[in-house]
Design a protein around this motif. Sequence first.
Motif, short mmCIF file in Angstrom:
data_model
loop_
_atom_site.label_atom_id
_atom_site.label_comp_id
_atom_site.label_asym_id
_atom_site.label_seq_id
_atom_site.Cartn_x
_atom_site.Cartn_y
_atom_site.Cartn_z
N VAL A 50 -2.10 10.29 16.06
CA VAL A 50 -2.11 11.46 15.18
C VAL A 50 -2.45 11.03 13.76
O VAL A 50 -3.24 11.66 13.06
CB VAL A 50 -0.76 12.19 15.22
N GLU A 51 -1.82 9.95 13.31
CA GLU A 51 -2.12 9.32 12.03
C GLU A 51 -2.66 7.91 12.29
O GLU A 51 -2.62 7.43 13.42
CB GLU A 51 -0.86 9.25 11.15
N SER A 52 -3.10 7.24 11.25
CA SER A 52 -3.55 5.86 11.38
C SER A 52 -2.40 4.98 11.84
O SER A 52 -1.25 5.17 11.42
CB SER A 52 -4.08 5.35 10.04
N PRO A 53 -2.67 3.97 12.68
CA PRO A 53 -1.60 3.05 13.08
C PRO A 53 -1.22 2.05 11.99
O PRO A 53 -0.28 1.27 12.19
CB PRO A 53 -2.21 2.33 14.29
N ASN A 54 -1.91 2.04 10.86
CA ASN A 54 -1.62 1.07 9.81
C ASN A 54 -0.26 1.35 9.18
O ASN A 54 -0.08 2.35 8.49
CB ASN A 54 -2.71 1.11 8.73
N PRO A 55 0.74 0.47 9.38
CA PRO A 55 2.08 0.75 8.85
C PRO A 55 2.14 0.74 7.33
O PRO A 55 3.05 1.34 6.74
CB PRO A 55 2.94 -0.37 9.45
N LEU A 56 1.17 0.08 6.67
CA LEU A 56 1.18 0.05 5.21
C LEU A 56 0.80 1.39 4.62
O LEU A 56 1.15 1.69 3.47
CB LEU A 56 0.27 -1.06 4.70
N TYR A 57 0.08 2.22 5.37
CA TYR A 57 -0.17 3.58 4.90
C TYR A 57 1.14 4.36 4.81
O TYR A 57 1.37 5.12 3.87
CB TYR A 57 -1.14 4.30 5.82
N GLY A 58 1.99 4.17 5.82
CA GLY A 58 3.29 4.83 5.81
C GLY A 58 4.18 4.29 4.71
O GLY A 58 4.92 5.05 4.06
N PHE A 59 4.14 2.98 4.48
CA PHE A 59 4.91 2.37 3.41
C PHE A 59 4.51 2.98 2.07
O PHE A 59 5.36 3.38 1.27
CB PHE A 59 4.66 0.86 3.42
N HIS A 60 3.21 3.09 1.85
CA HIS A 60 2.69 3.65 0.60
C HIS A 60 3.10 5.12 0.47
O HIS A 60 3.56 5.57 -0.60
CB HIS A 60 1.16 3.52 0.58
N ALA A 61 2.95 5.89 1.53
CA ALA A 61 3.28 7.31 1.48
C ALA A 61 4.76 7.52 1.21
O ALA A 61 5.15 8.47 0.51
CB ALA A 61 2.89 7.99 2.79
N ALA A 62 5.62 6.64 1.73
CA ALA A 62 7.06 6.79 1.55
C ALA A 62 7.51 6.50 0.13
O ALA A 62 8.40 7.17 -0.39
CB ALA A 62 7.80 5.87 2.53
N VAL A 63 6.89 5.49 -0.50
CA VAL A 63 7.37 5.09 -1.83
C VAL A 63 6.63 5.81 -2.96
O VAL A 63 7.22 6.06 -4.03
CB VAL A 63 7.28 3.56 -2.02
N ALA A 64 5.36 6.15 -2.74
CA ALA A 64 4.57 6.78 -3.80
C ALA A 64 4.36 8.26 -3.59
O ALA A 64 4.06 8.99 -4.54
CB ALA A 64 3.21 6.08 -3.93
N ARG A 65 4.48 8.73 -2.34
CA ARG A 65 4.32 10.14 -1.98
C ARG A 65 2.97 10.67 -2.43
O ARG A 65 2.85 11.82 -2.87
CB ARG A 65 5.45 10.98 -2.58
N VAL A 66 1.93 9.85 -2.30
CA VAL A 66 0.55 10.27 -2.55
C VAL A 66 -0.30 9.80 -1.38
O VAL A 66 0.10 8.92 -0.61
CB VAL A 66 -0.02 9.72 -3.87
N ASP A 67 -1.50 10.37 -1.24
CA ASP A 67 -2.39 9.96 -0.17
C ASP A 67 -3.37 8.89 -0.65
O ASP A 67 -3.21 8.32 -1.75
CB ASP A 67 -3.11 11.17 0.43
#
Length: 545
Positions: free
Chosen positions: A446-463
């Motif tokens: 559904v989303e990219s499997p890259n876990p660093l995208y999730g890390f970024h989204a969680a801490v910065a709340r931007v795309d």
Amino acid sequence: MPNRCLVACLLIAFLTACSSKKSADLIVHNAVIYTADSLFTNAQAFAVKEGKFVAVGTSETILATYRADSVVDLKGQPVYPGFYDPHAHFLGLGQVLDQADLVGTNSFEEIVQRLKAFYEKHPTNSWLLGRGWDQNDWPDKQFPTKEKLDAAFPNVPVCITRVDGHALLINSKAIKLAAIGKGAKIPGGEVVMANGEPTGVLVDNAMGLIRRVIPQPDASDKERMLLAAQQVCLSLGLTTVSDAGLNREDIELIERLQKGNKLKIRDYVMISLGEPNLEYYLKRGPFQTDRLTVRAFKLYADGALGSRGACLRKPYSDRPETSGFLLLNPGELERVLTLLEKSKFQANTHCIGDSANHLILDLYGKMLKKPNPRRWRIEHAQVVSPDDFWKFNRYSVIPSVQPTHATSDMYWAGDRLGKNRVKGAYAFNDLMKQNGLIAFGSDFPVESPNPLYGFHAAVARVDAKGYPAGGFQMENAVDRAAALKAMTRWAAFANFEDHLRGSIETGKQADFVVLQQDIMTIPAPQLREVQVAQTWVGGEKLFQR
């Protein structure tokens, strides 16, 4: 002569020192190691033997204490516990790699062009399949209809799945093969109609009407898909993935591939709900091998917000005639949860809308009654009413969320929910505070499997574009230490695997990842660009850039 004696003495001393060192298979040193242990300590080195960490400490201490044939000097590179994705679709990723990629399209016309290009390269396919479209990204944000697919592919059945996996579009050829007629209705789903005729859009349970006639991959196809998915995941630092809903034959295939040493990535599997699976696995009970954990059932309470299948307590703000729907009725959900409560299995329930979350939290409470060690989970916990957050703490319920859902959905979530209700959506910090932990996954593909995208989204709340300036609902951002624990230590806890891995500690399995930059210190806009240098599973290097 004295010089010879001195050399001999030094040689004897050196050999004595070497022989007194403990034997290891691997030494990693001169690194910046984030152990993610209970104190969130840092280290410089560790030793590995027989697939497990046997010592963690300073480079000086480890090198003085251990010897190994393989000694890796990382020259200051950062090391983390192997990354987890506790809610994903590992086999699904392999299947999507065989289909037309429709992610990121800007119009339905682009969808058609991508399908044509894919079909030119795969003309022998009996069906044309694709995944990833999202009408919210197009100028016309209404569901598409079948006419343009009919014009482009009049003689080939086409089925393209929405990005969230909760709706799909088919052409007239496929409608005919599935015998979907006027006025078709499915409980827990929708056959979208216009003037009494199917438009080609099927939502949630209605998707079963077409899936039953699409040819399914055989075991050899699935093996190829799983191995392809493994390479993708290892290249992104994932050492433990998940399959959020598999049947017995696919679970047994994964187990065979792991035993045959073909599939080396670890997999946490949730069993798909269904009477044959319930009957078999409730009798067998949970089990855990070196690389496979099977101790949870996956339930679906509702659908997805993007396709308006999420079940809300009040109507959608942008379509007041509907509040979404449940995929299973409350009585059936309670029946299954009662069976699971009497077993040793986890209950992991997909809940998107505030009504679905409210219902399942109350049903969990009815079964569990008080704080407990069962680790039952709500998958997504996407929209939660203010008066329901406390129940996560009261019943020890783990929120298993996907940070990139927030940054994908933020463009239109406010339209669906309204400005007040959206404040309870993607509320990761509020959820984490209930029990002091949260699990971060991606829901790939559904989303990219890259876990660093999730890390970024969680801490910065931007795309990826850095939107919005200042972040989306920043009161629910988490700090980097929490984000790292959510994709390592806490995710392992959510999977009943915290005694095995999830942190770099003596006695745990030596799963770790080396990155080219330190995600704990670099500026947030650089997080998505960080590359994996090495991925190790059980002390074996399975990926190197």
